[in-house]
Design a protein around this motif. Structure first.
Motif, PDB file in Angstrom:
ATOM      1  N   UNK A  45     -93.194 -19.558 101.225  1.00 51.54           N
ATOM      2  CA  UNK A  45     -92.772 -18.140 100.872  1.00 51.54           C
ATOM      3  C   UNK A  45     -92.111 -17.741  99.599  1.00 51.54           C
ATOM      4  N   UNK A  46     -91.055 -18.308  99.645  1.00 48.88           N
ATOM      5  CA  UNK A  46     -89.740 -18.204  98.435  1.00 48.88           C
ATOM      6  C   UNK A  46     -90.724 -18.440  96.834  1.00 48.88           C
ATOM      7  N   UNK A  47     -90.730 -20.033  96.966  1.00 46.52           N
ATOM      8  CA  UNK A  47     -91.853 -20.241  95.535  1.00 46.52           C
ATOM      9  C   UNK A  47     -93.384 -20.023  95.241  1.00 46.52           C
ATOM     10  N   UNK A  48     -93.728 -19.335  96.104  1.00 43.64           N
ATOM     11  CA  UNK A  48     -94.843 -18.836  95.571  1.00 43.64           C
ATOM     12  C   UNK A  48     -94.892 -17.188  95.348  1.00 43.64           C
ATOM     13  N   UNK A  49     -93.824 -16.437  96.026  1.00 45.25           N
ATOM     14  CA  UNK A  49     -93.599 -15.714  95.289  1.00 45.25           C
ATOM     15  C   UNK A  49     -92.642 -15.181  94.215  1.00 45.25           C
ATOM     16  N   UNK A  50     -91.553 -16.214  94.172  1.00 41.04           N
ATOM     17  CA  UNK A  50     -91.238 -15.994  92.235  1.00 41.04           C
ATOM     18  C   UNK A  50     -92.492 -16.681  90.875  1.00 41.04           C
ATOM     19  N   UNK A  51     -93.280 -17.880  91.681  1.00 40.32           N
ATOM     20  CA  UNK A  51     -94.223 -18.256  90.608  1.00 40.32           C
ATOM     21  C   UNK A  51     -95.171 -16.438  90.752  1.00 40.32           C
ATOM     22  N   UNK A  52     -95.334 -16.118  91.066  1.00 43.23           N
ATOM     23  CA  UNK A  52     -96.527 -15.306  91.128  1.00 43.23           C
ATOM     24  C   UNK A  52     -95.252 -13.538  90.261  1.00 43.23           C
ATOM     25  N   UNK A  53     -94.600 -13.848  90.682  1.00 44.46           N
ATOM     26  CA  UNK A  53     -93.815 -12.826  89.122  1.00 44.46           C
ATOM     27  C   UNK A  53     -93.698 -13.622  87.785  1.00 44.46           C
ATOM     28  N   UNK A  54     -92.930 -14.499  88.088  1.00 43.71           N
ATOM     29  CA  UNK A  54     -93.226 -15.389  86.687  1.00 43.71           C
ATOM     30  C   UNK A  54     -94.782 -14.969  86.478  1.00 43.71           C
ATOM     31  N   UNK A  56     -97.403 -13.802  86.590  1.00 46.72           N
ATOM     32  CA  UNK A  56     -98.134 -12.448  86.867  1.00 46.72           C
ATOM     33  C   UNK A  56     -99.582 -11.984  86.171  1.00 46.72           C
ATOM     34  N   UNK A  57    -100.198 -12.822  87.297  1.00 46.01           N
ATOM     35  CA  UNK A  57    -102.216 -13.088  87.110  1.00 46.01           C
ATOM     36  C   UNK A  57    -102.341 -11.020  86.897  1.00 46.01           C
ATOM     37  N   UNK A  58    -103.405 -11.161  86.058  1.00 47.00           N
ATOM     38  CA  UNK A  58    -104.105 -10.109  85.868  1.00 47.00           C
ATOM     39  C   UNK A  58    -104.562  -9.723  87.017  1.00 47.00           C
ATOM     40  N   UNK A  59    -105.142  -8.841  88.213  1.00 45.48           N
ATOM     41  CA  UNK A  59    -106.078  -8.418  89.130  1.00 45.48           C
ATOM     42  C   UNK A  59    -107.743  -9.195  88.645  1.00 45.48           C
ATOM     43  N   UNK A  60    -107.861 -10.438  89.165  1.00 45.26           N
ATOM     44  CA  UNK A  60    -108.812 -10.134  89.168  1.00 45.26           C
ATOM     45  C   UNK A  60    -109.073 -11.807  88.174  1.00 45.26           C
ATOM     46  N   UNK A  61    -107.363 -12.114  87.673  1.00 42.09           N
ATOM     47  CA  UNK A  61    -107.992 -13.491  87.143  1.00 42.09           C
ATOM     48  C   UNK A  61    -108.328 -14.679  87.576  1.00 42.09           C
ATOM     49  N   UNK A  62    -108.971 -15.196  87.385  1.00 37.22           N
ATOM     50  CA  UNK A  62    -108.766 -16.582  88.044  1.00 37.22           C
ATOM     51  C   UNK A  62    -109.023 -17.194  87.425  1.00 37.22           C
ATOM     52  N   UNK A  63    -109.073 -17.666  86.594  1.00 37.54           N
ATOM     53  CA  UNK A  63    -108.917 -18.269  85.450  1.00 37.54           C
ATOM     54  C   UNK A  63    -108.328 -19.473  84.911  1.00 37.54           C
ATOM     55  N   UNK A  71     -99.391 -22.688  89.253  1.00 34.97           N
ATOM     56  CA  UNK A  71     -99.964 -24.241  90.342  1.00 34.97           C
ATOM     57  C   UNK A  71     -97.977 -24.904  89.910  1.00 34.97           C
ATOM     58  N   UNK A  72     -98.058 -24.975  88.364  1.00 37.85           N
ATOM     59  CA  UNK A  72     -97.407 -25.675  87.626  1.00 37.85           C
ATOM     60  C   UNK A  72     -94.940 -24.392  88.077  1.00 37.85           C
ATOM     61  N   UNK A  73     -95.667 -23.571  87.806  1.00 31.20           N
ATOM     62  CA  UNK A  73     -94.244 -22.956  87.172  1.00 31.20           C
ATOM     63  C   UNK A  73     -93.847 -23.144  89.045  1.00 31.20           C
ATOM     64  N   UNK A  74     -95.214 -22.956  90.491  1.00 31.92           N
ATOM     65  CA  UNK A  74     -94.688 -23.264  91.806  1.00 31.92           C
ATOM     66  C   UNK A  74     -94.052 -24.967  92.278  1.00 31.92           C
ATOM     67  N   UNK A  75     -94.463 -25.705  91.243  1.00 29.72           N
ATOM     68  CA  UNK A  75     -94.041 -27.347  91.745  1.00 29.72           C
ATOM     69  C   UNK A  75     -92.969 -27.099  91.032  1.00 29.72           C
ATOM     70  N   UNK A  76     -92.543 -26.494  90.209  1.00 25.56           N
ATOM     71  CA  UNK A  76     -91.193 -26.945  88.907  1.00 25.56           C
ATOM     72  C   UNK A  76     -89.810 -25.860  90.537  1.00 25.56           C
TER      73      UNK A  76
END
Length: 143
Positions: A45-54, A56-63, A71-76
């Motif tokens: 929950x915490x790392x996922x939320x922080x990774x999302x904030x860092x 900041x994928x655009x809406x619909x961006x699934x590249x 994933x890299x930011x999350x694991x770090x």
């Protein structure tokens, strides 16, 4: 029910398990598994939320690049939490709640930052490999 009552009930279950014929190691393993589940909940929950904030994928961006960056930011962040807490206190938040501590066998001190990072990295690498159940089994062994 407050925190002390919950901890008392969990440790009473440990005592019942030992009285029913389980070894102390088996009972402590069960407590460690509960602590691990708490830490997974906190980390995701915490790392996922922080990774999302860092990221900041655009809406619909699934590249692929966005996915790998996230994933890299999350694991770090997850490694920083797990290894940092174990090196600093010998406990993660889940272990603190259950009054468990990670110590060295030789001198009962906290693990060094390097040891704490390896302790986190070994099962994580196995979790990332496409081998069914190997990563999960490594998590059980390590934690």
């Amino acid at each position: 029910m407050n925190r002390k009552d919950i901890i008392a009930k969990i440790h009473a279950l440990r005592a019942k398990a030992v009285a029913a014929g389980c070894s102390e190691a088996e009972a402590l393993s069960a407590l460690a598994a509960i602590a691990r589940l708490m830490d997974v909940f906190i980390t995701f929950n915490v790392a996922g939320f922080l990774a999302f904030l860092i990221v900041r994928p655009a809406e619909g961006d699934s590249s692929l690049l966005t996915t790998l960056t996230f994933a890299g930011v999350f694991w770090v962040l997850a490694a920083g939490y797990e290894a940092g807490m174990v090196a600093w206190r010998g406990q993660t938040l889940g272990k603190m709640l259950l009054r468990l501590r990670i110590v060295r066998r030789t001198d009962v001190s906290r693990p060094s930052p390097g040891v704490a990072l390896v302790r986190y990295a070994v099962p994580t690498v196995w979790l990332l490999l496409p081998l069914p159940l190997v990563g999960q089994l490594m998590c059980i062994v390590v934690y």
